[in-house]
Design an enzyme around this catalytic site. Structure first.
Site, short mmCIF file in Angstrom:
data_model
loop_
_atom_site.label_atom_id
_atom_site.label_comp_id
_atom_site.label_asym_id
_atom_site.label_seq_id
_atom_site.Cartn_x
_atom_site.Cartn_y
_atom_site.Cartn_z
N ASN A 32 0.77 -0.98 0.27
CA ASN A 32 0.04 0.20 -0.06
C ASN A 32 0.63 1.22 -0.23
O ASN A 32 1.95 1.42 1.29
CB ASN A 32 -1.22 -0.30 1.34
CG ASN A 32 -0.27 -0.30 2.38
OD1 ASN A 32 0.75 -1.32 2.88
ND2 ASN A 32 -0.84 0.48 3.71
N GLU A 70 0.34 5.31 0.94
CA GLU A 70 -0.59 6.46 1.15
C GLU A 70 -0.37 7.79 0.82
O GLU A 70 0.46 8.13 -0.42
CB GLU A 70 -0.62 6.01 2.73
CG GLU A 70 -0.77 5.29 2.74
CD GLU A 70 -1.59 4.85 4.72
OE1 GLU A 70 -1.35 5.63 5.20
OE2 GLU A 70 -2.20 3.85 5.22
N CYS A 121 -4.30 0.40 -2.58
CA CYS A 121 -3.71 -0.63 -2.09
C CYS A 121 -2.86 -1.76 -2.48
O CYS A 121 -2.52 -1.64 -3.90
CB CYS A 121 -5.06 -1.12 -1.29
SG CYS A 121 -6.81 -0.42 -0.85
N GLU A 171 -2.68 -4.87 -3.19
CA GLU A 171 -3.21 -5.62 -4.37
C GLU A 171 -3.07 -4.77 -5.45
O GLU A 171 -2.96 -5.25 -6.36
CB GLU A 171 -4.78 -6.14 -3.67
CG GLU A 171 -4.81 -6.77 -2.65
CD GLU A 171 -4.96 -6.05 -1.38
OE1 GLU A 171 -4.58 -5.07 -1.47
OE2 GLU A 171 -5.52 -6.17 -0.26
N CYS A 220 -10.10 -5.20 0.26
CA CYS A 220 -11.64 -3.97 0.14
C CYS A 220 -12.25 -4.73 -1.00
O CYS A 220 -11.96 -5.25 -2.33
CB CYS A 220 -10.54 -2.89 -0.41
SG CYS A 220 -10.63 -2.08 -1.60
N1 THU Z 1 -4.98 -1.25 2.29
C1 THU Z 1 -5.00 -2.58 1.80
O1 THU Z 1 -3.64 -2.35 1.46
N2 THU Z 1 -5.27 -3.42 0.70
C2 THU Z 1 -6.53 -3.61 1.44
O2 THU Z 1 -7.57 -4.63 1.31
C3 THU Z 1 -7.67 -3.44 2.59
C4 THU Z 1 -6.39 -2.16 2.68
C5 THU Z 1 -4.16 -0.56 2.55
C6 THU Z 1 -5.07 0.51 2.01
C7 THU Z 1 -4.58 2.12 3.87
O3 THU Z 1 -2.73 2.52 3.32
C8 THU Z 1 -3.69 1.19 4.44
O4 THU Z 1 -4.40 -0.81 4.37
C9 THU Z 1 -5.01 1.32 5.74
O5 THU Z 1 -6.77 0.84 5.08
#
Ligand code: THU
Length: 133
Positions: A42, A44, A53, A55, A86
């Site tokens: 991920n 941000e 994310c 994935e 997600c």
């Molecule tokens: N996140 C992912 O990388 N994958 C997911 O399927 C769920 C959420 C990350 C996004 C964000 O940087 C952190 O987790 C908190 O939501």
């Protein structure tokens, strides 16, 4: 399919996560049918909604490398329980990797839970709808 290697690659990818806001580090490793592995983590942003994310970063880098046939993705985080993808990532994985993809959730205690993507995103929207008008 070398699941142990794919798990290792997802754990390694998690270390590369850029998650200064949530502190929630996610790693993903996506394997093609011929055994190539693409990592994702991920990424941000201070403008929170621009976060991408793990994935999706894996799926995008595989797509841009020209891949179109996939076997499995491993997803892991430091959460004690499994980290399911997600909704947005399910949709992107369906588009780029297909609904037969194995989605392997890896917990820090090395337990795994495996789903077919079509179980996680049943009756999905896709190009078939767009081509049906
Ligand atoms: N996140 C992912 O990388 N994958 C997911 O399927 C769920 C959420 C990350 C996004 C964000 O940087 C952190 O987790 C908190 O939501």
């Amino acid at each position: 399919m070398d699941i142990e290697l794919l798990k290792q690659k997802a754990l390694e990818a998690k270390e590369k996560a850029y998650a200064p806001y949530s502190g929630f580090h996610v790693g993903a490793a996506l394997m093609t049918k011929d055994g190539k592995i693409y990592q994702g983590a991920n990424v941000e942003n201070a403008s929170y909604s621009l976060t991408v994310c793990a994935e999706r970063t894996a799926a995008f880098s595989a797509k841009l490398a020209g891949e179109s046939e996939f076997e499995a993705i491993v997803i892991t985080s430091d959460s004690k329980d499994f980290t399911p993808p997600c909704g947005a990532c399910r949709q992107v994985l369906a588009e780029l990797c297909g609904e037969e993809l194995d989605v392997i959730l890896l917990r820090p205690d090395n337990k795994t839970k495996t789903f077919k993507l079509k179980e996680l995103l049943p009756f999905s929207f896709g190009s078939k709808q767009l081509n049906d008008v």
